[in-house]
Design a protein around this motif. Structure first.
Motif, short mmCIF file in Angstrom:
data_model
loop_
_atom_site.label_atom_id
_atom_site.label_comp_id
_atom_site.label_asym_id
_atom_site.label_seq_id
_atom_site.Cartn_x
_atom_site.Cartn_y
_atom_site.Cartn_z
N SER A 71 91.16 77.00 -5.54
CA SER A 71 90.36 76.93 -4.31
C SER A 71 89.09 77.68 -4.61
N GLU A 72 88.06 77.44 -3.86
CA GLU A 72 86.80 78.14 -4.11
C GLU A 72 87.00 79.65 -3.99
N CYS A 84 95.57 83.67 -6.59
CA CYS A 84 96.00 82.32 -6.18
C CYS A 84 97.40 82.26 -5.58
N GLU A 135 97.43 79.75 -2.73
CA GLU A 135 97.18 78.39 -3.22
C GLU A 135 98.42 77.80 -3.90
#
Length: 333
Positions: free
Chosen positions: A290-291, A102, A105
């Motif tokens: 996030s996916e 991540c 992100e």
């Protein structure tokens, strides 16, 4: 017939564990999903498992001491403040994290909070939805270009914030006890001491781990020394800030505002005083999401379990001293 391998999942924040099941099935491992996040439940399952996957739940001394067969504890994420690493090391258990998880992100989320604070997006949105049209509510807005962003901590996430912030014209300063001349030059940042960063930044982003030294690093004294027009952003760990002091700072105008994705208690108590302040933006520990990041996290964490249980060196061993222990449980070659 040999007993099947068992992997305990203490907690998770996504909808399915199918990626983990698929990967662990390659070594004949079964997932045991804890019914709740209590120490009692973890201790009940611990004696029978060969590995533990954990997200935010506390993997305590008692849990680890009860895990008499466990070879590896893998953190779904980067920080290890929820795992008793010292006890795991003493008992010969490897501790692994997912350091690449991540990064984009969280750095995006930090910038989103900075921009939302600087441009008063939530306040202006609410003003219009209340059928108003006043753009002068809250603190004054200043041009972003030329303002100073101070980064406390300079790991992978902070390093990704730098070019994003510089793209908006922010001048970036950084403080970290481990910041090297090479990184200063590579990322074109100004190295400053902590006190200068706190007193001169227009925005401060917390990107350091939670340790005894960083617990309440941002306290009343440091909040009072910040510029009254400055904003504080935290996407790291809630306890890096003394939130009682932060409430006072926001209420009394010591600083202009704060953007928080993490809190000391999550979810917060309904009567948390910060929830009533217009100059605090709070998101529900969502910076990591996030996916793509969730899928990558699940796959990488499960693959690390497989590596250790098949006598391979994990990619991100966080207690390498355990390899010297005579009681090392994993048969790492």
């Amino acid at each position: 017939m040999s007993e099947r391998i068992k992997v305990l999942v203490t907690d998770y924040a996504w909808s399915t564990l199918e990626p983990e099941r698929d990967i662990l099935s390659s070594i004949g491992a079964d997932l045991i999903v804890a019914e709740d996040e209590s120490e009692t439940t973890f201790v009940k399952h611990a004696p029978n498992v060969d590995a533990i996957l954990t997200n935010w739940a506390r993997v305590s001394t008692h849990v680890i001491e009860s895990a008499i067969k466990c070879q590896v504890i893998v953190r779904y994420g980067i920080g290890l403040d929820n795992i008793d690493v010292e006890t795991a090391t003493r008992l010969g258990i490897t501790v692994v994290n997912v350091p690449t998880y991540c990064l984009e992100e969280v750095s995006d989320h930090a910038m989103a909070l900075i921009l939302s604070l600087a441009r008063k997006i939530p306040r202006l949105d609410q003003e219009v939805k209340k059928r108003g049209w006043n753009r002068n509510i809250g603190p004054q807005m200043y041009r972003l270009r030329g303002q100073k962003l101070g980064l406390i901590g300079f790991g992978k996430i902070a390093q990704l914030i730098v070019p994003k912030a510089q793209g908006f014209g922010l001048q970036v300063m950084a403080y970290s006890p481990t910041l090297t001349d090479e990184r200063v030059k590579k990322f074109n940042v100004q190295r400053v001491d902590l006190e200068k960063l706190v007193t001169t930044s227009d925005f401060i982003s917390l990107n350091c781990p939670l340790t005894p030294k960083t617990h309440h690093l941002i306290n009343a004294q440091r909040l009072q020394s910040m510029k009254s027009t400055a904003y504080l952003v935290n996407t790291a760990r809630g306890d890096i800030i003394d939130n009682n002091a932060l409430h006072e700072a926001l209420n009394k105008g010591w600083i202009a505002g704060a953007g928080l994705d993490v809190l000391p208690e999550e979810p917060p108590s309904p009567d948390l005083n910060l929830l009533d302040l217009d100059n605090a933006i709070i998101t529900p520990h969502a910076a990591f999401w996030s996916e793509e990041s969730i899928y990558d996290l699940q796959v990488t964490a499960a693959e690390e379990v497989v590596r250790v249980l098949t006598s391979q060196m994990p990619l991100s061993l966080m207690n390498p001293e355990v390899l010297q222990n005579s009681n090392l449980r994993a048969k790492i070659e």
